[in-house]
Design an enzyme around this catalytic site. Structure first.
Site, mmCIF file in Angstrom:
data_model
loop_
_atom_site.group_PDB
_atom_site.id
_atom_site.type_symbol
_atom_site.label_atom_id
_atom_site.label_comp_id
_atom_site.label_asym_id
_atom_site.label_seq_id
_atom_site.Cartn_x
_atom_site.Cartn_y
_atom_site.Cartn_z
ATOM 1 C CE LYS A 9 -6.400 14.726 4.953
ATOM 2 N NZ LYS A 9 -6.417 14.844 6.086
ATOM 3 C CE LYS A 44 -10.405 20.758 10.844
ATOM 4 N NZ LYS A 44 -9.981 19.319 10.557
ATOM 5 C CE LYS A 72 -12.119 16.923 2.932
ATOM 6 N NZ LYS A 72 -12.600 16.735 4.305
#
Ligand code: AQP
Length: 344
Positions: free
Chosen positions: A122, A209, A206
């Protein structure tokens, strides 16, 4: 003299999990998490929260956060969670999570957090610009679980490493404070179809969102036409489907679509492949689109119905928060005593 076996946690089995209100819920969240929650509520005492404290580790618009929380609650209910069976609540409404997280910040080691791959993914190249909260996110996650002494945590495969950290924190707390088996070492329930749904645009990433491409995911609130269009546009290759999963090893996008079909139908991927062997994606994709619409359509419709009555969702969340606090408070009080806080 015989060696004594170390004491083992002997409290009741309990389920805890949650989803962040950080964007539109997608098929990966649904299959990797929500479907499992619904099943487990019939087997164990179940606590399912909306992870708003986790969500603010990256910027969330304060004007939207509360409605995003209601949307996740609506998704839980629409997927079949029963608020009379499961305790459904917003994380920030139970301050015991944050209080225990501080204790765990003092138990966890920097080296353990440095190994967390989700933070690395992230944060990317600019980790010094990320919030401290994003870095210590897995410590708060450990507190979310252990403040209820939860023993089972249904999550997607991406959360396995965080669950290992939770176990390490529980074991170190029990050891350092000489409180053998005070906390359970919770088990990640990752198995089952849908544990790792990949992006429709990239079989190596993956479904997420926060992926900037909306075409990368099927959202629970997508209408039938949007679902069909996204499936039609899903990245694939020109080859027909082979007879064995082994032959899909180097075709991640194809493998992902077969996996999605299998998870939606509750069958094994090998069985699905047998049905479509020799066919191209021109034949397979419309069948997948129909199946996805049939499974997700009713969930989206029920979410919309529930979201039209925010006061009822708030009532369910407030009731859940009260029940969650009643379960968490005695455990936190014991932790304070064990740590030796003044007045505990
Ligand atoms: N692609 C996935 N396949 C299977 N399970 C998945 N989960 C997430 N993506 C997939 C599972 O959904 C639960 C809730 O996830 P989360 O909202 O807490 O955060 P996340 O894992 O970071 O999910 P996202 O969708 O990728 O969100 P962003 O982009 O905001 O980070 C978890 O049980 C997770 O395993």
């Amino acid at each position: 003299m015989t060696d004594q076996a170390p004491p083992v946690y002997s409290g009741p089995s309990r389920v805890l999990s949650g989803v962040q209100p950080s964007g539109a819920l997608h098929l990966g969240n649904y299959l990797g998490a929500l479907v499992k929650f619904t099943r487990l509520q019939h087997e164990m005492d179940t606590f399912i929260f909306v992870a708003d404290m986790h969500a603010i580790t990256v910027w969330q618009d304060p004007k939207l956060l509360a409605s995003q929380v209601r949307e996740i609650a609506a998704a839980y209910l629409a997927s079949g969670l029963d608020p009379k069976k499961a305790t459904i609540f917003p994380q920030s409404a139970v301050p015991e999570h944050a209080e225990l997280a501080w204790v765990f910040n003092c138990v966890a080691r920097l080296g353990w957090l440095d190994r967390m791959t989700q933070f690395k993914d992230k944060a990317g190249k600019h980790k010094e610009r990320e919030s401290v909260g994003l870095y210590t996110y897995p410590v708060l996650q450990a507190a979310d679980i252990l403040v209820y002494k939860a023993t089972h945590v249904p999550v997607g495969e991406d959360q396995r490493q965080h669950l290992e950290l939770t176990r390490d924190i529980a074991a170190k707390f029990n050891h350092d404070f000489e409180a053998p088996a005070f906390f359970p070492l919770p088990e990640a329930l990752t198995e089952g179809p849908g544990a790792r749904i990949m992006s429709l645009r990239d079989g190596a990433a993956k479904m997420s969102k926060s992926d900037p491409s909306d075409n990368s995911r099927l959202n629970l609130l997508d209408d039938a036409d949007t679902i069909a269009q996204k499936v039609r546009k899903a990245r694939t290759d020109p080859d027909p489907l082979p007879a064995t999963l082994e032959e899909l090893k180097d075709r991640p996008e194809a493998l992902n679509l077969i996996g999605i079909y299998a998870a939606l139908e509750g069958r094994g991927p090998a069985e699905v492949l047998t049905e479509f062997t020799g066919q191209g994606f021109g034949a397979f994709k419309p069948k997948l689109a129909d199946l996805a619409v049939a499974r997700l359509g009713p969930v989206g419709a029920e979410m919309r119905r529930l979201m039209a009555d925010p006061a009822e969702i708030d009532r369910i969340l407030a009731d859940g928060a009260q029940r969650a606090r009643a379960a968490a408070a005695p455990n936190l009080a014991q932790v304070k005593k064990i740590v030796g806080y003044w007045g505990s």
